[in-house]
Enzyme design. Structure first.
Site, PDB file in Angstrom:
ATOM      1  N   HIS A   1     -39.975   0.645 -24.950  1.00  0.00           N
ATOM      2  CA  HIS A   1     -39.930  -0.125 -23.717  1.00  0.00           C
ATOM      3  C   HIS A   1     -38.642  -0.905 -23.681  1.00  0.00           C
ATOM      4  O   HIS A   1     -38.381  -1.705 -24.566  1.00  0.00           O
ATOM      5  CB  HIS A   1     -41.110  -1.070 -23.640  1.00  0.00           C
ATOM      6  CG  HIS A   1     -42.419  -0.350 -23.752  1.00  0.00           C
ATOM      7  ND1 HIS A   1     -42.700   0.750 -22.983  1.00  0.00           N
ATOM      8  CD2 HIS A   1     -43.474  -0.549 -24.543  1.00  0.00           C
ATOM      9  CE1 HIS A   1     -43.904   1.189 -23.306  1.00  0.00           C
ATOM     10  NE2 HIS A   1     -44.395   0.429 -24.259  1.00  0.00           N
TER      11      HIS A   1
ATOM     12  N   CYS B   1     -36.715   2.459 -19.903  1.00  0.00           N
ATOM     13  CA  CYS B   1     -36.371   2.009 -18.573  1.00  0.00           C
ATOM     14  C   CYS B   1     -34.999   1.369 -18.638  1.00  0.00           C
ATOM     15  O   CYS B   1     -34.677   0.691 -19.607  1.00  0.00           O
ATOM     16  CB  CYS B   1     -37.372   0.976 -18.077  1.00  0.00           C
ATOM     17  SG  CYS B   1     -38.981   1.688 -17.773  1.00  0.00           S
TER      18      CYS B   1
END
Lengths: 493, 346
Positions: free
Chosen positions: B103, B145
């Protein structure tokens, strides 16, 4: 109740003991004293220990170059070849590319009885059948029509072996310690063609020990060996026809992916020393005989190859249950040659003879020692430079006492190298190796890990909630107290 | 985790020995009791290919996967007692492939749940490696991301970097496995692995060929490539220079990888399932299997499902400085205000 309250006289605040000016000021002062006393502690525990490195000494290293002397005594007994002219030309050649090899020429008297010392050579040119013979650190040239030029070429090649790019890539990096792992790999021992055991210890003693003994001034070797009975290849060798026979082949591309590292366990991992691998591979019945194809796609007689910096491999089509020392001769002579080329022992010029009972000559050893010393000194210097550069560049990088000590140790060791370089080549090598080890240790010091990057907003995010709430009343009361004190002073005056 | 294991499997298949691969897995999903099918991690929802298998060497596991350990591995500043398998033993002739997933946000990647590594940390670590000549070339690949922010701070030479998505953009998972209720593999990684399946050790495919298969429509984000630090033309850089153990080319390729914790996403092949068509094990499933699910679960959803949310800050450097000064100004204003008030009271 309300009436009772009203009837009581209002409390005179200034009469309460804790409202006495002195007490109040003491309380405020004590808070401030705690804060002020805590500042150095806070500073101490949040600052990074960055000792200053001896930077000027490190930068002074740039101007100091290693200079290894080459003492050559020349004696010519052949009319028409003058030793003086060879001397001048040799000195000139060595000077010409002094940048790349750091040796310089010194003339020395010829003394055929002296003890052989590294870096000191005798060259005797005598009439006789053309021949170049190395004996220890002596070169005897027999000449009838040999020109100066040829002697000079041979001599230059001996003291400064030229190496092309391919060779340089093959050589393993210098390390004071090496592990050599010998593996006998049977592709599939159940297929019927296999070598189940080998007299590896005796073979190493007979074929490799002399070379290892000579190289032991450069490296410390640890040897291990193993036999594996199931070591499949990751690919299928191609089938080819040789006359009536069906054989199998390895193309040049196959060789590059020959080692099936996913399934072969080639060395134990008990230490961090670099490993040089030697593999004797026995193809299974399905895959034998197994030949190596040359670039034209025809089977070659070669049965061995080197993987640069990794080790050497020999393919054996001669399977028998047990290999005695004599049976291993071919394999271990190959391993021996592979070992020398992996460790960077330079090859001799083609026309030079030497006593073939020796693994290699002292001239080669000296040339290797000079090369390694020079590389070690260069590497140590470069590591020191990068330590200094990084400490400047990364402000959060701590520099502890042990790093400083190691850097100082490198400088001392390099000083010794420079001091010893003119007298003893072997000591120079030892100190250069020491310098390299220390330099690496200083660079890789676990304490030198820079603190992780904290952006300024992180710092404020940590400190603001803590200090804003404390600081506001502290500052406010101080300001109020100072104002009150000034007011009373003004009133008094 | 199947991202990482997929890469691991690929480089190993292409001949990188385990001793040259450093695999960091933050969570042991395969053996997690919540894994419905223990001992397995699959590359896709069709469960054709068990990535966990029986021959896997995880070097850093669980709580060992920290930012500090990662930086120590890269820079080589490890404790003397650390074994050989946990060290990155490279030199100036080594090509290094670094793959990271997890993440992330603008210029950071979360490690475990309590720390994060920033783009500055990695850039500094690479510079230290360069100074000590610990690499010849680096291929840096990141699938998070806003991944492209991560390589924006690099300044050392010979680094080729690629990321799954632009700053401000999410990276989406490829497909979801309904049986375990989580996404199995990320789109970017899936497409790279698919490309890699067509490559063997002696392949002549180049990095340019690899970057050409990036299709923002299929991946659902815009992958980025940074090659300004890299001095070879991409069309002459073989994929096997980084992914393959081809000895002639002197390739030495450790894989460094990390993954923040995720719910179990492995499945067991031993349980016979009606819809489980046994296919060829070596072939990755192609995209047509669950078309309806594609792209409907993104990486943030993945984070939510494990109760951990990675928020990504969108502002750039000037805004960051402004914010810092604002906080100082705020404290200052507070102090002044208190002072004025007390004075006014008198």
């Amino acid at each position: 109740m309300a009436e009772a309250d009203q009837q009581q006289p209002p409390i005179d605040l200034s009469k309460l003991f804790f409202q006495s000016t002195t007490t109040r000021r003491r309380i405020i002062a004590s808070y401030w004293i705690v804060v002020i006393l805590a500042i150095p502690i806070w500073w101490r525990i949040t600052s990074i220990d960055r000792l200053s490195l001896p930077e000027s000494k490190v930068s002074a290293l740039d101007t100091r170059d290693l200079r290894l002397p080459l003492r050559v005594g020349l004696q010519s007994n052949v009319p028409g070849i003058s030793s003086n002219s060879i001397e001048t030309q040799l000195a000139h050649r060595l000077k010409r590319d002094a940048e790349s090899h750091c040796v310089f020429f010194e003339s020395a008297p010829v003394d055929l009885n002296r003890q052989s010392t590294p870096g000191t050579y005798d060259v005797v040119i005598e009439p006789g059948a053309p021949n170049l013979l190395l004996d220890g650190r002596r070169l005897s040239v027999r000449s009838q029509g040999e020109t100066e030029e040829q002697v000079l070429d041979a001599l230059t090649n001996l003291v400064l072996p030229s190496s092309d790019g391919m060779e340089a890539l093959r050589i393993v990096k210098y390390s004071p310690r090496f592990r050599i792992a010998f593996s006998l790999l049977n592709e599939d021992a159940t297929s019927g063609r296999s070598i189940l055991s080998w007299d590896v210890e005796a073979a190493i003693k007979r074929y490799l020990a002399p070379a290892l003994e000579k190289l032991s001034i450069l490296h410390n070797f640890t040897i291990e060996s193993q036999v594996q009975y199931h070591a499949p290849l990751a690919f299928r060798p191609h089938e080819i026809q040789i006359g009536e026979q069906t054989a199998h082949s390895l193309t040049q591309e196959d060789l590059t992916v020959f080692v099936n590292s996913a399934e072969w366990t080639l060395s134990s991992s008990v230490s961090n020393d670099p490993v040089i691998h030697f593999v004797l591979f026995v193809p299974s019945a399905d895959d034998s005989p197994l030949y190596i194809l040359d670039h034209n796609g025809t089977p070659s007689s070669a049965d061995a190859f080197i993987l640069p910096q990794w080790g050497g491999i020999v393919v054996s089509n001669n399977a028998r249950p047990h290999l005695k020392v004599a049976d291993l001769e071919h394999t271990f002579v190959t391993f021996h040659n592979q070992l020398l080329s992996l460790l960077g022992v330079p090859s001799l010029p083609a026309n030079v003879d030497y006593d073939y009972s020796l693994p290699f000559t002292d001239w080669q050893l000296d040339a290797l020692v000079r090369l390694r010393t020079m590389q070690n000194v260069e590497n140590s210097k470069e590591t020191l430079r990068s330590i200094v550069a990084l400490v400047h560049q990364i402000e959060n990088m701590p520099v502890g006492q042990d790093v400083k000590g190691d850097v100082q140790g490198v400088l001392d060791a390099l000083d010794l190298v420079f001091a010893e370089s003119s007298s003893s080549l072997m000591f120079a090598l030892r100190h250069s190796s020491d310098a390299l080890t220390r330099a690496s240790r200083a660079f890789f010091n676990p304490g030198m890990l820079a603190l992780l990057y904290f952006p300024a907003e992180h710092k404020y995010a940590v400190y603001t909630p803590l200090f804003a709430s404390v600081a506001a009343p502290l500052v406010a009361t101080l300001a109020r107290e100072v104002a009150a004190w000034r007011k009373t002073r003004r009133e008094q005056a | 985790m199947s991202n990482t294991l997929g890469m691991y499997r690929t480089v190993k298949r292409l001949g990188i020995p385990d001793s040259n691969i450093i695999l960091m897995l933050a969570d042991d999903t395969a053996c997690n009791p919540r894994n419905k099918f223990p001992g397995c991690v699959y590359s896709n929802a069709a469960r054709n290919l068990d990535l966990y298998g029986d021959n896997i060497e995880v070097d850093y596991r669980g709580y060992e996967v920290t930012v500090e350990n990662f930086i120590r591995v890269l820079t080589g500043r490890v404790d003397p007692s650390v074994p050989r398998s946990k060290r990155l033993l490279t030199d100036d002739r080594s090509n290094i492939f670094v793959y990271m997933t997890g993440h992330g946000g603008n210029e950071f990647l979360k490690f475990q749940d309590n720390e994060e590594i920033s783009a500055f940390d990695i850039a500094d670590a690479f510079e230290q490696m360069w100074q000590k000549r610990r690499y010849n070339e680096i291929l840096f690949m990141i699938d998070t991301c806003q991944a492209n922010g991560m390589y924006s701070k690099f300044y050392s030479p010979n680094i080729l970097a690629t990321g799954s998505s632009e700053v401000g953009q999410n990276s989406y998972s490829y497909e979801n496995d309904n049986d375990i209720g989580v996404a199995v593999i990320d789109s970017f990684t899936h497409h790279i692995l698919q490309f890699m399946e067509g490559i063997d050790k002696t392949s002549q495919k180049t990095m340019q060929d690899l970057f050409d298969v990036f299709d923002p429509v299929k991946i659902h984000s815009t992958p980025g490539v940074r090659s300004d630090l890299f001095h070879r033309p991409l069309s002459q850089t073989l994929v096997t220079d980084f992914f393959g153990g081809v000895s002639q080319a002197e390739v030495f390729l450790p894989l460094i990888d990390t993954k923040t914790s995720m719910p179990p996403n492995g499945l067991d092949s031993k349980q016979p399932r009606a819809q489980d068509d046994p296919q060829d094990d070596a072939v990755d499933d192609d995209s047509g299997v669950f078309p309806s699910i594609r792209g409907s679960y993104d990486a943030d959803l993945l984070a939510l499902s494990s109760g951990k949310i990675s928020l990504s800050s969108q502002d750039g450097m000037p805004a960051r400085g402004a914010r810092a000064w604002t906080s100082i100004a705020l404290v200052g204003a507070l102090v002044v205000w208190v002072g004025i008030r007390t004075r006014a009271k008198r």
